[in-house]
Design a protein around this motif. Structure first.
Motif, PDB file in Angstrom:
ATOM      1  N   TYR A 302      35.315  70.533  31.289  1.00 15.04           N
ATOM      2  CA  TYR A 302      34.254  70.844  30.521  1.00 15.04           C
ATOM      3  C   TYR A 302      33.530  69.590  29.953  1.00 15.04           C
ATOM      4  O   TYR A 302      32.352  69.383  29.902  1.00 15.04           O
ATOM      5  N   GLU A 303      34.577  68.520  29.475  1.00 18.24           N
ATOM      6  CA  GLU A 303      34.037  67.449  28.791  1.00 18.24           C
ATOM      7  C   GLU A 303      33.672  66.157  29.669  1.00 18.24           C
ATOM      8  O   GLU A 303      33.030  65.116  29.246  1.00 18.24           O
ATOM      9  N   LYS A 304      33.923  66.547  30.976  1.00 13.77           N
ATOM     10  CA  LYS A 304      33.488  65.310  31.852  1.00 13.77           C
ATOM     11  C   LYS A 304      32.286  64.799  31.915  1.00 13.77           C
ATOM     12  O   LYS A 304      32.029  63.636  31.957  1.00 13.77           O
ATOM     13  N   PRO A 305      31.069  65.661  31.982  1.00 20.98           N
ATOM     14  CA  PRO A 305      29.829  64.995  32.111  1.00 20.98           C
ATOM     15  C   PRO A 305      29.514  64.236  30.881  1.00 20.98           C
ATOM     16  O   PRO A 305      28.855  63.234  30.837  1.00 20.98           O
ATOM     17  N   MET A 306      29.990  64.476  29.770  1.00 16.47           N
ATOM     18  CA  MET A 306      29.709  63.612  28.417  1.00 16.47           C
ATOM     19  C   MET A 306      30.652  62.406  28.513  1.00 16.47           C
ATOM     20  O   MET A 306      30.031  61.397  28.308  1.00 16.47           O
ATOM     21  N   SER A 307      31.893  62.472  29.169  1.00 17.04           N
ATOM     22  CA  SER A 307      32.659  61.402  29.101  1.00 17.04           C
ATOM     23  C   SER A 307      31.955  60.451  30.083  1.00 17.04           C
ATOM     24  O   SER A 307      32.062  59.278  29.899  1.00 17.04           O
ATOM     25  N   ASP A 308      31.587  60.938  31.255  1.00 20.36           N
ATOM     26  CA  ASP A 308      31.079  59.978  32.358  1.00 20.36           C
ATOM     27  C   ASP A 308      29.699  59.271  31.746  1.00 20.36           C
ATOM     28  O   ASP A 308      29.434  58.180  32.069  1.00 20.36           O
ATOM     29  N   THR A 309      28.789  60.081  30.834  1.00 19.72           N
ATOM     30  CA  THR A 309      27.533  59.489  30.278  1.00 19.72           C
ATOM     31  C   THR A 309      27.893  58.483  29.394  1.00 19.72           C
ATOM     32  O   THR A 309      27.313  57.461  29.133  1.00 19.72           O
ATOM     33  N   PHE A 310      29.004  58.711  28.512  1.00 21.79           N
ATOM     34  CA  PHE A 310      29.435  57.755  27.684  1.00 21.79           C
ATOM     35  C   PHE A 310      29.991  56.601  28.391  1.00 21.79           C
ATOM     36  O   PHE A 310      29.499  55.194  27.992  1.00 21.79           O
ATOM     37  N   ALA A 311      30.736  56.500  29.503  1.00 22.44           N
ATOM     38  CA  ALA A 311      31.238  55.325  30.220  1.00 22.44           C
ATOM     39  C   ALA A 311      29.971  54.628  30.907  1.00 22.44           C
ATOM     40  O   ALA A 311      29.923  53.408  30.846  1.00 22.44           O
ATOM     41  N   ALA A 312      29.049  55.337  31.394  1.00 20.92           N
ATOM     42  CA  ALA A 312      27.954  54.743  32.190  1.00 20.92           C
ATOM     43  C   ALA A 312      27.203  54.012  31.369  1.00 20.92           C
ATOM     44  O   ALA A 312      26.848  52.898  31.367  1.00 20.92           O
ATOM     45  N   LEU A 313      26.818  54.540  30.134  1.00 18.82           N
ATOM     46  CA  LEU A 313      26.066  53.851  29.092  1.00 18.82           C
ATOM     47  C   LEU A 313      26.776  52.514  28.260  1.00 18.82           C
ATOM     48  O   LEU A 313      26.121  51.780  28.218  1.00 18.82           O
ATOM     49  N   SER A 314      28.062  52.626  28.058  1.00 11.75           N
ATOM     50  CA  SER A 314      28.921  51.513  27.859  1.00 11.75           C
ATOM     51  C   SER A 314      28.930  50.363  28.794  1.00 11.75           C
ATOM     52  O   SER A 314      28.720  49.232  28.190  1.00 11.75           O
ATOM     53  N   ALA A 315      28.710  50.708  30.064  1.00 17.94           N
ATOM     54  CA  ALA A 315      28.776  49.646  31.128  1.00 17.94           C
ATOM     55  C   ALA A 315      27.283  49.000  31.067  1.00 17.94           C
ATOM     56  O   ALA A 315      27.365  47.720  31.610  1.00 17.94           O
ATOM     57  N   GLU A 316      26.525  49.613  30.455  1.00 20.77           N
ATOM     58  CA  GLU A 316      24.955  48.947  30.547  1.00 20.77           C
ATOM     59  C   GLU A 316      24.954  48.090  29.115  1.00 20.77           C
ATOM     60  O   GLU A 316      24.167  47.239  29.036  1.00 20.77           O
ATOM     61  N   MET A 317      25.807  47.981  28.291  1.00 16.55           N
ATOM     62  CA  MET A 317      25.941  47.248  27.119  1.00 16.55           C
ATOM     63  C   MET A 317      26.346  45.902  27.650  1.00 16.55           C
ATOM     64  O   MET A 317      27.495  45.754  28.092  1.00 16.55           O
ATOM     65  N   LYS A 318      25.426  44.986  27.412  1.00 22.17           N
ATOM     66  CA  LYS A 318      25.793  43.527  27.928  1.00 22.17           C
ATOM     67  C   LYS A 318      26.401  42.542  26.743  1.00 22.17           C
ATOM     68  O   LYS A 318      26.706  41.351  27.177  1.00 22.17           O
ATOM     69  N   SER A 319      26.531  43.085  25.696  1.00 21.03           N
ATOM     70  CA  SER A 319      27.034  42.255  24.568  1.00 21.03           C
ATOM     71  C   SER A 319      28.401  42.139  24.604  1.00 21.03           C
ATOM     72  O   SER A 319      29.480  42.887  24.989  1.00 21.03           O
ATOM     73  N   PRO A 320      28.971  40.930  24.581  1.00 20.02           N
ATOM     74  CA  PRO A 320      30.286  40.239  24.548  1.00 20.02           C
ATOM     75  C   PRO A 320      31.250  40.963  23.238  1.00 20.02           C
ATOM     76  O   PRO A 320      32.146  41.076  23.222  1.00 20.02           O
ATOM     77  N   GLN A 321      30.365  41.524  22.414  1.00 18.34           N
ATOM     78  CA  GLN A 321      30.988  42.054  21.068  1.00 18.34           C
ATOM     79  C   GLN A 321      31.378  43.345  21.397  1.00 18.34           C
ATOM     80  O   GLN A 321      31.725  44.003  20.175  1.00 18.34           O
ATOM     81  N   TYR A 322      30.905  44.036  22.281  1.00 19.19           N
ATOM     82  CA  TYR A 322      31.343  45.532  22.671  1.00 19.19           C
ATOM     83  C   TYR A 322      32.231  45.796  23.695  1.00 19.19           C
ATOM     84  O   TYR A 322      32.228  45.014  24.734  1.00 19.19           O
ATOM     85  N   HIS A 323      33.286  46.465  23.181  1.00 18.87           N
ATOM     86  CA  HIS A 323      34.297  46.852  24.141  1.00 18.87           C
ATOM     87  C   HIS A 323      34.513  48.365  24.452  1.00 18.87           C
ATOM     88  O   HIS A 323      34.418  49.079  23.342  1.00 18.87           O
ATOM     89  N   TYR A 324      34.854  48.889  25.349  1.00 18.99           N
ATOM     90  CA  TYR A 324      34.830  50.302  25.687  1.00 18.99           C
ATOM     91  C   TYR A 324      36.399  50.581  26.357  1.00 18.99           C
ATOM     92  O   TYR A 324      36.739  49.769  27.195  1.00 18.99           O
ATOM     93  N   VAL A 325      36.821  51.601  25.554  1.00 15.62           N
ATOM     94  CA  VAL A 325      38.289  52.043  26.164  1.00 15.62           C
ATOM     95  C   VAL A 325      38.067  53.605  26.378  1.00 15.62           C
ATOM     96  O   VAL A 325      37.809  54.134  25.195  1.00 15.62           O
ATOM     97  N   HIS A 326      38.601  54.169  27.311  1.00  7.47           N
ATOM     98  CA  HIS A 326      38.821  55.454  27.535  1.00  7.47           C
ATOM     99  C   HIS A 326      40.187  55.981  27.593  1.00  7.47           C
ATOM    100  O   HIS A 326      41.101  55.454  28.495  1.00  7.47           O
ATOM    101  N   PHE A 327      40.729  56.797  26.619  1.00  7.09           N
ATOM    102  CA  PHE A 327      42.144  57.259  26.297  1.00  7.09           C
ATOM    103  C   PHE A 327      42.067  58.908  26.256  1.00  7.09           C
ATOM    104  O   PHE A 327      41.401  59.202  25.334  1.00  7.09           O
TER     105      PHE A 327
END
Length: 356
Positions: A302-327
């Motif tokens: 159920y939550e996969k589409p939202m999780s995938d969107t979160f990950a994709a938009l995080s990948a677009e963040m080019k700032s070295p001050q932003y880090h993304y972790v999925h648990f």
């Protein structure tokens, strides 16, 4: 702000209401026009030589609000000391009172039943036992930002206080910074060292709403159910340490549509999410300097589409001050295996070390 307890005297005159502070305001009083609600200031003499029609006492002024009948003042009439941060006492609001400032004239189109409903709704909201303030510390800000001015996001009574701020400025003794959330202070001793352990949660005032009815980010990048939690270790020597976390709804445009199904329909607008995500995360970096976004939702079903969107938009963040972790919390900690949170902590260890 003043470093002592504070009381306020509210006096009602035929055309105005005056508010006097017991400390910190010199001889300046607030004056509220009973017809327009406009707030100005005046000296105590000779403007207040006449006897008032009645007087009230309060521990704080949350602010003013205009309803159909005209202006009302929201008073803090009960307070309970719940702990300290350093030398500053923190109080929980235990009682409030909504008092009509407007005179007895009835405006055109006035509906008494509607007015009573509005007042009752306001009173019910104020009965929530989760409002906190301090007279000599800005609770809207973490320890690190005590000299930065109030944090607009967590200044929960900002809308009510704006008429006063416009008259006297944000640093006046008449402007009380109230947060909505949680506060606890407990004495602790570890290996002979005593300190106070303080936990503060500040709830954001934007994008309010209940579960299912308020989700995701709005056009300004504000997310639903946003809160900042600060853990403070407060030593009697004056030394203090703090650790800050924030949480909120996933900052994309999404929602759940309640229906007759057990699981509500999940809707995501990916195209509209880009700007909202960027606005939100840019604000987070501006506020906290470096941000680790931890995604705790499921990677499947159920939550996969939202999780995938979160990950994709995080990948677009080019700032070295932003880090993304999925648990994947539900998968990793299923069947009450809370010890597996250590897997997440191990993954975050290098960042936590760098943050200090």
């Amino acid at each position: 702000m003043v470093t002592a307890q504070q009381t306020f005297k509210v006096s009602f005159y035929p055309t105005t209401v005056t508010i006097e502070a017991s400390r910190g305001s010199s001889d300046t009083h607030l004056v509220v026009d009973r017809t327009t609600g406009q707030v100005t200031t005046a000296s105590s003499s000779p403007a207040f030589s006449a006897s008032p029609l009645r007087t009230l006492s309060a521990h704080g002024i949350m602010g003013l609000i205009n309803l159909q009948r005209g202006p009302y003042v929201v008073l803090i009439t009960g307070r309970e000391a719940v702990g300290t941060i350093g030398s500053s006492t923190v109080y929980r609001v235990s009682a409030t009172r909504v008092v009509r400032v407007a005179d007895d004239r009835t405006p055109s189109g006035f509906d008494a039943a509607d007015e009573a409903t509005y007042v009752r709704l306001l009173e019910n909201a104020l009965q929530t036992p989760s409002f906190y303030f301090s007279y000599d510390m800005d609770l809207t800000c973490s320890l690190q930002r005590q000299d930065s001015g109030s944090n607009d996001v967590f200044f929960f009574n900002k809308y009510l206080a704006e008429p006063i701020i416009n008259a006297v400025g944000s640093q006046s003794v008449f402007v009380l910074l109230v947060i909505h959330g949680f506060f606890a202070c407990k004495p602790v001793e570890v290996r002979g060292t005593r300190f106070n352990y303080v936990l503060v949660t500040r709830r954001g005032r934007y994008r309010q709403g209940t579960r299912y009815l308020s989700r995701g980010a709005d056009a300004d990048g504000h997310v639903s159910n946003y809160a900042e939690t600060e853990q403070i270790v407060d030593f009697s020597s004056g030394d203090q340490m703090a650790y800050v976390q924030v949480r909120g709804s996933i900052p994309i445009m999404w929602g759940q549509v309640p229906n007759l199904d057990y699981v509500p329909e999940l809707r995501i607008d990916v195209n509209a999410s880009h700007e909202r995500f960027q606005t939100h995360m840019t604000r987070m970096i501006d506020e906290y300097n470096e941000v680790v976004a931890v995604n705790l939702i499921d990677k499947v079903k159920y939550e996969k589409p939202m999780s995938d969107t979160f990950a994709a938009l995080s990948a677009e963040m080019k700032s070295p001050q932003y880090h993304y972790v999925h648990f994947d919390f539900h998968k990793e900690c299923s069947r009450m295996r809370w010890d597996r949170i250590s897997l997440l902590m191990d993954e975050l260890s290098s960042l936590n070390t760098r943050f200090g």
